[in-house]
Design a protein around this motif. Structure first.
Motif, short mmCIF file in Angstrom:
data_model
loop_
_atom_site.label_atom_id
_atom_site.label_comp_id
_atom_site.label_asym_id
_atom_site.label_seq_id
_atom_site.Cartn_x
_atom_site.Cartn_y
_atom_site.Cartn_z
N ILE A 144 0.83 -1.18 0.14
CA ILE A 144 0.06 0.11 0.01
C ILE A 144 0.84 1.34 0.00
CG2 ILE A 144 -1.46 1.31 1.51
CD1 ILE A 144 -2.93 -1.24 2.53
N SER A 145 1.84 1.32 0.81
CA SER A 145 2.69 2.50 0.95
C SER A 145 3.79 2.60 -0.24
CB SER A 145 3.41 2.44 2.31
OG SER A 145 4.42 1.43 2.10
N TYR A 146 3.55 1.50 -1.06
CA TYR A 146 4.47 1.82 -2.30
C TYR A 146 3.56 2.84 -3.28
CZ TYR A 146 7.20 1.14 -6.37
OH TYR A 146 7.82 1.21 -7.60
N TYR A 147 2.45 2.36 -3.53
CA TYR A 147 1.86 2.96 -4.59
C TYR A 147 0.92 4.49 -4.04
CZ TYR A 147 2.26 -1.43 -6.72
OH TYR A 147 3.16 -2.58 -7.34
N SER A 148 1.03 5.43 -4.75
CA SER A 148 0.71 6.71 -4.49
C SER A 148 -0.68 6.90 -4.57
CB SER A 148 1.37 7.70 -5.36
OG SER A 148 1.59 7.50 -6.58
N MET A 149 -1.60 6.11 -5.19
CA MET A 149 -3.03 6.09 -5.18
C MET A 149 -3.54 5.51 -4.13
SD MET A 149 -3.88 5.53 -9.09
CE MET A 149 -5.61 5.72 -9.05
N LEU A 150 -2.90 4.66 -3.41
CA LEU A 150 -3.51 3.92 -2.09
C LEU A 150 -3.12 4.57 -0.82
CD1 LEU A 150 -2.36 0.26 -3.14
CD2 LEU A 150 -4.35 1.38 -3.62
N THR A 151 -4.09 4.87 0.08
CA THR A 151 -4.05 5.47 1.36
C THR A 151 -4.57 4.74 2.46
OG1 THR A 151 -4.51 7.77 2.27
CG2 THR A 151 -6.15 6.93 0.73
N THR A 152 -4.09 5.00 3.48
CA THR A 152 -4.70 4.44 4.96
C THR A 152 -5.19 5.46 5.64
OG1 THR A 152 -2.32 4.75 5.64
CG2 THR A 152 -2.79 2.51 4.81
N GLY A 178 1.76 -8.56 -7.62
CA GLY A 178 1.27 -8.09 -6.25
C GLY A 178 2.15 -7.81 -5.53
N LYS A 179 3.20 -7.25 -5.89
CA LYS A 179 4.28 -6.64 -4.92
C LYS A 179 4.44 -5.42 -5.05
CE LYS A 179 6.16 -11.44 -5.34
NZ LYS A 179 7.15 -11.98 -6.47
N ARG A 180 5.76 -4.75 -4.15
CA ARG A 180 6.01 -3.27 -4.39
C ARG A 180 6.69 -3.35 -5.83
NH1 ARG A 180 7.04 -0.41 -0.05
NH2 ARG A 180 9.10 0.19 -0.79
N GLY A 181 6.66 -2.04 -6.43
CA GLY A 181 7.30 -2.02 -7.80
C GLY A 181 8.90 -1.97 -7.85
N VAL A 182 9.32 -2.84 -7.17
CA VAL A 182 10.85 -2.83 -7.23
C VAL A 182 11.40 -3.65 -8.33
CG1 VAL A 182 13.06 -3.25 -6.01
CG2 VAL A 182 10.89 -2.26 -4.70
N PRO A 183 12.49 -2.86 -9.47
CA PRO A 183 12.69 -3.74 -10.38
C PRO A 183 13.43 -5.20 -9.85
CG PRO A 183 13.82 -1.56 -10.50
CD PRO A 183 12.94 -1.68 -9.33
N ARG A 184 13.81 -6.08 -10.89
CA ARG A 184 14.26 -7.14 -10.64
C ARG A 184 15.67 -7.20 -11.21
NH1 ARG A 184 9.74 -11.58 -12.51
NH2 ARG A 184 8.33 -11.03 -11.05
N ILE A 185 16.74 -7.97 -10.64
CA ILE A 185 18.06 -8.06 -11.23
C ILE A 185 17.81 -8.70 -12.68
CG2 ILE A 185 20.20 -9.42 -10.98
CD1 ILE A 185 19.62 -9.09 -7.63
N ARG A 186 18.69 -8.30 -13.59
CA ARG A 186 18.94 -8.90 -14.81
C ARG A 186 20.41 -9.08 -15.11
NH1 ARG A 186 14.74 -4.74 -16.82
NH2 ARG A 186 15.57 -3.74 -14.79
N PRO A 187 20.86 -9.98 -15.97
CA PRO A 187 20.04 -11.39 -16.25
C PRO A 187 19.69 -11.94 -14.96
CG PRO A 187 22.16 -11.40 -16.61
CD PRO A 187 22.14 -10.13 -16.25
N PRO A 188 18.57 -12.95 -15.05
CA PRO A 188 17.98 -13.32 -16.32
C PRO A 188 16.88 -12.15 -16.81
CG PRO A 188 17.11 -14.20 -14.35
CD PRO A 188 18.13 -13.52 -13.85
N PHE A 189 16.90 -12.00 -18.16
CA PHE A 189 15.85 -11.20 -18.91
C PHE A 189 14.48 -11.69 -18.94
CE2 PHE A 189 20.11 -9.77 -19.87
CZ PHE A 189 20.02 -8.24 -19.83
#
Ligand SMILES: Cc1cc2nc3c(=O)[nH]c(=O)nc-3n(C[C@H](O)[C@H](O)[C@H](O)COP(=O)(O)O)c2cc1C
Ligand code: SF4
Ligand code: FES
Lengths: 159, 783, 439
Positions: free
Chosen positions: A62-70, C189-200
């Motif tokens: 939740i805290s990562y996405y800016s549209m989501l709020t608590t 469904g996770k935080r938008g943190v990029p992944r290590i590449r490779p693997p691509f």
């Protein structure tokens, strides 16, 4: 915790779209927020439980996405873009105008709980700048007068 | 053995380097002595590539590459140090320092901080920024964990070790960008196993421990690597000690040098549970009962009282009138010495200890089979593990760590059979819940009448799967004893390469058993009649088996037992023994605290604990390790010395007990004669390691010599042992064991936060227990 | 809802159904819809890949990688399922084109996804649309449902015996999630943190399966290529830069809007003829040629064809098609600050140089613009940006550094004009800056 039938139907369907349960998390949180107004502890517990996640996991997402709020916010969330294309076409003035008109600053909510105000990053309306979103509705090529009209329309909507 | 991986050749800084295929560049460099800096890289945890400190130049790549995520490749040409690279690293440090508080003088990590070291190496001394630093107040997340957010450099080591390593997942990352922060699972506090792994893995002072913070500067401590005194797993712990009024005070426990069988692992007890040493309730003076009350006395007075009474009893009624109860937390040398004292000097086999596992049955079941037992290291490397009974997460934290990480890093298959759904099932290939573990083991051993029809079907499949495993390690808890162990050993014999581990509960319960603290078994589980070597050596040995603990108390009640000598045990408190029965027995207790048992004694002697003396411990797997003296309360004595002094006060020739001072043969050399030069070196070496050379009657090494000579399976390399390495003893090489009554086995039932008497006196452990389970406020009565 | 514009120089390939009601599946079918996928069903996978490769179609998401080549990296055999992932996270400032595609022609994206799937042997695809575009997500949901209803998706599509599933997926506000590996994390469904590449991703992507990730416009360009042929498409553009692309004109320009122009269209012409020049008689000072991540071009540098290679040579990038005009009334310090605020806000925070670098640059620029600058700040800004460049975990750090470096280099004088407590020469009423709050 009760969500609408529509939410439940969509949730059930979405679970069939992915090989892992967790994958539904981000859109589900946003839909849940649309219904509950914000992601309360109760909502978090519920969703974590449904998806076999820890509450910590859900909070971290939740805290990562800016549209989501608590935190609760107004019925209408006025989001004025402050990014380059809008800036060049008067976003600063528009923001200042909104703040004055609503009497609140960035991330503020009016005392009547009707409006919240937020400066946001590029919303994909660059060619129609300056632009804003009220909840999910786009409003483009804005001027102070146009903004006033729009806000008034929302105000009358609830009455 | 699997094929060893192919070697890959590359060039690093002009030097040829080769390493097995699949090695990470950062590791290949390290193995060649080339240090590539990193914050976020940590061996055996998932890769991050987040700190960008390990940037190196790889030929043909347009950008600098992170050595921590790059696999080596044939012909790769790498430069790890150049102006460009130094500049890249320097700028990372500069950016970190932008908001990092420069409170190093008061930071716990000052002096052992990776950010400090990196700043020193890359010279980011001049500040580029004039912006104000963002201050944030320190947060307390648990009684032992504190978090100072601005100091955090977000290397995510804590998050990973907690999740991947511990399978606790109590730490996460909130927010994004510059306001990202590590957060605990309960918003503002932690609910976890309180292992403190996160604290020791933190490269800076962001996570600090409630037990250590603001106590001292790291360079003011002396660091002593020794063996933990809590559970039976035998972790190495490094104790930081500092001079105090009473001697040497232990202020910190960790295992940051990653040596020992536990690598970087320690649980809360190993890390923070040392503080019982400093408890103010600790006994610091001998106490003698006068006029019905225990009052302070001098050592001389105390020994005189004991010596006189013991002697007169032996003289009048023989040794049979005295009972001796040993400890599961004293050293092998002390345990050996104690039974020698009982058998040789008192002339009695009335000796026992608090048994937490059926080792005599274990030894009987595997007698004579070589390679029948697994080491604690094997548990981390075995391709497959069968765990029957016990909940290692709670009772054997290191064992649980080994199992978890073996599964995670080596894809080991874990088969669990338990009557409860224990946490380790999350790592298990198969989890079988059974009504009783003993039924299952007897089934395994061939008794197919066990279990219900339905269960048997599943058990059958499981048995077939297990039989197909190569190098299976079978671990069982105290649920299995007697016939059950026989059955299990029989099954193990049918699986090629299978090895066994029998789980006992206290730090040296295995040692106590191995050293013969049994009324019917001599050291090495030899039945009294059959130990030719010991008979030869000692000449006189009591023939009749002695009394076990319940029998001793029974005899005390009926007036047959005139004296009871208890070392480091609390039978009254722990074994539910009625104390009124001791009214007419002369009770001597050596302990750190006035336990329920000590409170009844005629004489109480203040004892040093395992952190305050030299010797060896044998963990539950049979791995023997050295203890080094770290802390010191100068007014207490090690049990070893007290036993010798009592013997002396009884008028015995202590040379009979401890072969010190002349011509003792040891594999490290002789103390006299042609090889005396070696002996001198031996002495110097021992002294340098805080051990006592063999010129005094209190030298445990003299007894270790004897143990190694007389106890089969203990003839391990002394050199390795002295060097701090674990050595596996061979229980299968020992005597034939015996059949014991299962009622005598009383599991300690310690969990992660309890540790018998030691736990009761550990503030760190108690604070965690209270914090987890706050007791309702007691009602205050109006007076 | 977004307004449509047009210009005679436009060559409508992707936009050919814009304004024609093609969200309606029957209308889409009338306008040659789902013809390409029927054709592709009769082609060998390698033939599809070759067609796309030879068409010179390069990724419209920003990096400009040859699309067919990217598809060819997907292993033929795979133990895990393969996936197509359409990147509709469109968040690069200055870019608003995918929005039009979703709004006007959603089926063209679905069709592109299916063809990509046929090419690499995937049997499901996901269309990820940024959270702010809720109405577009709804349009897409309906389009997918309609395609299922007609048997174009699901089991035995078009009676071919092949199965293909397409799912929609909505984001929740994060620019970084547009980065391909962060996109997969987000979808999982996770935080938008990029992944290590490779693997691509082509080898190990979504849920560990090989995954093709393409921008929505890239995918919408695929059906025309299959129908019209590689050569036709390639010839629309310049060598190695096939086809057309949607250029989003914005900022100080008379006729802002999204125009589909051939690759290699002259930038100057784009500004003055297509865009109608600079409003209010002002002079052009700078151009952001392809979204805020690209180094800026000065008004002297704009006489060049807009293709990936030329822009690269000119020290900038073609990026994602966002062309932003900046006139001479604009303070470039403020502009730099505005860009940095964005990256500071959007940095995922994973790696040191981006997390700390963007934060310090934003703070320094804020103070600098509001009159508190000192001389060493100018070099510091440059120093920090250069030390971020090429050293971050994902390209967001570069995206923050590149425009900043170009602005300091090309408009250094404007920085000097802010020194010694002087007020911003462009600000009418003095500096108004606030530090952003991130809750
Ligand atoms: C920080 C960052 C943000 C990005 N955002 C987007 C985006 O919003 N939409 C997009 O299509 N590609 C985006 N990309 C590019 C993608 O990583 C990826 O290259 C692209 O989706 C591949 O599709 P293409 O080959 O069709 O361009 C972004 C890249 C970076 C580094
Ligand atoms: S450059 Fe680093 S911090 Fe920035 S978005 Fe990429 S991974 Fe995150
Ligand atoms: S800059 Fe405002 S919508 Fe893009």
């Amino acid at each position: 915790m009760r969500f609408s039938d529509q939410f439940e139907a969509r949730f059930t369907e979405m679970l069939t779209h992915y090989p892992t349960k967790r994958s539904v998390l981000v859109p589900t949180l946003l839909y849940a927020q649309d219904e509950a107004g914000f992601l309360s502890d109760e909502v978090i517990t519920e969703i974590a439980g449904r998806l076999d996640l820890t509450e910590l996991d859900v909070r971290n997402v939740i805290s990562y996405y800016s549209m989501l709020t608590t935190k609760p916010r107004g019925k209408f969330n006025v989001q004025v873009c402050r990014n380059i294309s809008c800036l060049l076409r008067g976003a600063d003035e528009l923001i200042e105008h909104c703040e004055k008109k609503l009497g609140i600053a960035h991330k503020g909510t009016t005392p009547d709980g009707l409006f919240s105000f937020e400066e946001v990053e590029c919303i994909g309306a660059c060619s129609w700048a300056p632009a804003a979103q009220v909840n999910y509705d786009f409003h483009e090529n804005l001027t102070a007068e146009k903004m006033d009209r729009i806000l008034d329309e929302y105000r009358t909507k609830v009455q | 053995m699997a094929d060893s991986p192919k070697l890959v050749n590359l060039t690093v800084d002009g030097k040829p380097v080769s390493a097995p295929a699949g090695t990470l560049l950062i590791e290949a460099c390290k193995n060649t002595g080339i240090e590539v800096p990193s914050f976020c890289y940590y061996p055996n945890l998932s890769l991050q590539g987040a700190c960008r400190m390990c940037l190196v130049r790889v030929e043909k790549m347009p950008k600098l590459q992170t050595a921590c995520t790059t696999g080596i490749a044939e012909g790769m040409v790498v430069v790890t140090d150049s102006d460009e690279i130094r500049q890249a690293r320097k700028s990372m440090v500069e950016m970190l320092l932008g908001n990092h508080p420069l409170d190093c003088p008061v930071c716990d990590a000052g002096g052992e901080c990776e950010l400090q070291d990196m700043t020193f190496s890359y010279g980011a001394a001049e500040s580029k920024f004039i912006e104000l630093k963002q201050h944030r107040d320190e947060q307390q997340w648990s009684p032992v964990v504190y978090f100072d957010r601005p100091r955090c450099i977000l290397c995510y080591r804590c998050v990973r070790v907690c999740g991947e390593g511990m399978d606790v997942w109590a730490l996460g990352v909130d927010n994004r960008g510059a306001v990202s922060t590590i957060v605990p699972n309960q918003k503002d506090h932690l609910e976890c196993e309180e292992c403190g792994m996160c604290i020791d893995i933190c490269p800076v002072g962001a996570l600090t421990s409630g037990a250590y913070r603001y106590k001292t500067r790291p360079w003011e401590m002396k660091h002593v690597g020794t063996t933990c005194t809590h559970c039976a797993d035998g972790c190495k712990t490094t104790l930081g000690v500092r001079r105090a009024e009473t001697g040497m005070e232990i202020v910190r426990g960790d295992n940051r040098d990653k040596s020992g069988i536990n690598g970087d692992f320690l649980c809360i007890k190993g890390r923070y549970g040392f503080d019982f040493c400093n408890n103010e309730d600790r006994l610091t003076q001998p106490l003698v009962r006068r006029g019905g009350r225990l009052v302070p006395a001098t050592w001389e007075e105390a020994f005189e009282v004991i010596g006189k009474r013991f002697k007169s009893i032996v003289d009048r009624e023989g040794g049979r009138a005295i009972g001796v109860i040993g400890s599961t937390r004293t050293t092998n040398e002390e345990n050996y010495l104690l039974q020698k004292f009982a058998r040789l000097l008192l002339g009695t086999n009335n000796i026992d200890h608090h048994r937490t596992a059926d080792f005599p049955a274990f030894v009987a079941a595997i007698h004579g089979k070589s390679n029948a037992t697994a080491t604690m290291r094997d548990v981390y490397n075995a391709p497959a593990i069968l765990l029957i009974g016990n909940d290692p997460t709670d009772e054997h934290p290191l064992l649980a760590w080994q199992i978890r990480n073996n599964v995670r890093l080596h894809n080991a298959r874990l088969y669990i059979v338990n009557s409860r759904p224990i946490k380790l099932r999350r790592q298990a290939t198969s989890f079988t819940q059974v009504p009783s573990e003993i039924d299952f083991t007897t089934f395994l051993g061939g008794d197919e009448s066990r279990g219900s029809n339905v269960a048997r079907e599943g058990w059958n499949t499981l048995r077939e799967k297990l039989r197909a495993e190569q190098g299976l390690v079978i671990i069982f808890g105290s649920e299995i004893f007697g016939q059950g162990i026989q059955a299990l050993a029989k099954f193990a014999a049918s699986v090629p390469g299978a090895k066994l581990v029998c789980l006992g509960d206290y730090a040296n319960s295995r040692g106590a058993a191995d050293m013969g603290l049994y009324p019917d078994l001599l050291p090495g589980y030899s039945p009294i009649s059959s130990a030719a070597k010991l008979h030869q050596e000692w000449k006189t040995l009591p023939e009749a088996p002695g009394m076990n603990i319940p029998q001793m108390f029974e005899a005390a009640k009926t007036g047959q037992l005139k004296a009871l000598y208890v070392i480091g045990a609390n039978p009254v408190g722990r074994l539910n023994i009625l104390h009124s029965g001791l009214n007419n027995t002369f009770l001597v207790v050596q302990d750190m605290f006035l336990t329920e048992t000590a409170a009844l004694a005629e004489v109480v002697l203040p004892a040093a604990n395992a952190y305050e003396k030299a010797g060896t411990f044998t963990n539950t797997c049979g791995d023997i390790q050295i203890l080094k003296k770290a802390g010191d309360v100068t007014t207490t004595k090690p049990d070893f010395e007290m036993i010798v002094r009592i013997a002396d006060a009884m008028g015995f020739d202590v040379h009979k007990l401890v072969p010190f001072g002349h011509g003792v043969h040891a594999d490290m050399g002789q103390s006299r004669g042609a090889q005396s030069g070696e002996a001198d070196q031996h002495s110097v070496w021992l002294e340098a390691n805080g051990l006592e050379p063999k010129v005094s009657p209190f030298d445990p090494m003299a007894i270790l010599d004897e143990i190694q000579r007389l106890v089969p399976g203990y003839d391990v390399s002394r050199l390795e042992l002295m060097a701090g390495n674990d050595q596996h003893t061979s229980i299968a090489a020992m005597g034939s064991g015996s059949v014991q009554s299962p009622e005598l086995i009383v599991p300690a039932k310690n969990n992660l936060f309890t540790s018998g008497t030691l736990g009761r006196y550990s503030r760190a452990l108690n604070s965690v227990i209270e914090n987890k389970d706050p007791e309702p406020a007691e009602e205050v009565s109006a007076d | 809802m977004a307004e449509l514009v047009s210009h005679p120089d436009e060559v409508r390939v992707v936009a050919k159904r814009f304004g024609k009601g093609a969200t309606n599946i029957d209308r889409y079918l009338e306008l040659d819809g789902y013809k390409a996928v029927r054709k592709a069903l009769g082609m060998q996978p390698d033939a599809i890949i070759n067609e796309v490769k030879n068409s010179g179609l390069r990724g419209r998401g920003g990096a400009g990688f040859n699309t067919g080549l990217k598809w060819s990296f997907v292993p033929k055999q795979s133990a895990k399922p393969k996936y197509i992932l359409c990147n509709g996270d469109e968040s690069e400032p200055g870019t608003c084109k995918d929005r039009l595609i979703f709004e006007e022609d959603p089926h063209s994206v679905i069709e592109g996804v299916i063809i990509a799937g046929l090419a690499v042997g995937a049997s499901s695809g996901y269309i990820y649309i940024r959270g702010e575009y809720r109405y577009l997500l709804e349009i897409m949901q309906k389009a997918i449902a309609d395609a299922y209803a007609k048997g174009f998706l699901g089991k035995n599509i078009f009676g071919s015996g092949r199965d293909f599933e397409v799912y929609w997926h909505g984001g929740a506000g994060a620019y970084e999630v547009g980065e391909e590996s962060a996109l997969m994390e987000s979808l999982e469904g996770k935080r938008g943190v990029p992944r290590i590449r490779p693997p691509f991703p082509a080898v190990v992507g979504l849920w560990g399966g090989p995954t093709v990730i393409n921008n929505a416009e890239t995918l919408a360009s695929v059906p025309p290529i299959i129908l019209g042929g590689a050569e036709w498409f390639a010839n629309l553009g310049t060598p190695k830069n096939g086809g057309t692309r949607l250029f989003c004109l914005s900022g100080h320009v008379n006729k802002p809007g999204v125009y589909e122009l051939p690759m290699g269209y002259n930038l100057k012409k784009m500004i003055y003829e297509v865009g109608g020049g600079i409003p209010n008689g002002r002079k052009l000072k700078a151009v952001v040629p392809g979204g805020s991540s690209c180094p800026l071009l000065t008004s002297e540098e704009i006489d060049l064809p807009m293709d990936f290679d030329t822009l690269m040579k000119a020290g900038s990038m073609l990026g994602s098609g966002g062309v932003v005009m900046v006139d001479d009334s604009t303070c470039m310090v403020k502009f730099a600050l505005r860009i940095m605020k964005f990256y500071q806000h959007e940095s995922c925070g994973w790696c040191i140089p981006c997390r700390e670098g963007t934060d310090w640059l934003m703070k320094t620029l804020t103070r600098f613009h509001s009159g508190g600058g000192i001389r060493k700040d100018i070099d510091n800004i440059q120093y920090l940006s250069e030390n971020m460049l090429g050293r971050t975990f994902c390209p967001l750090g570069d995206a923050a550094a590149l425009p900043t470096i170009s602005i300091v280099k090309k408009f250094r004088k404007e920085f000097e004009d802010h020194l010694e407590g002087r007020p911003c020469p462009f600000e009418k009423k003095g500096a108004v800056e606030r530090l952003p709050v991130f809750a």
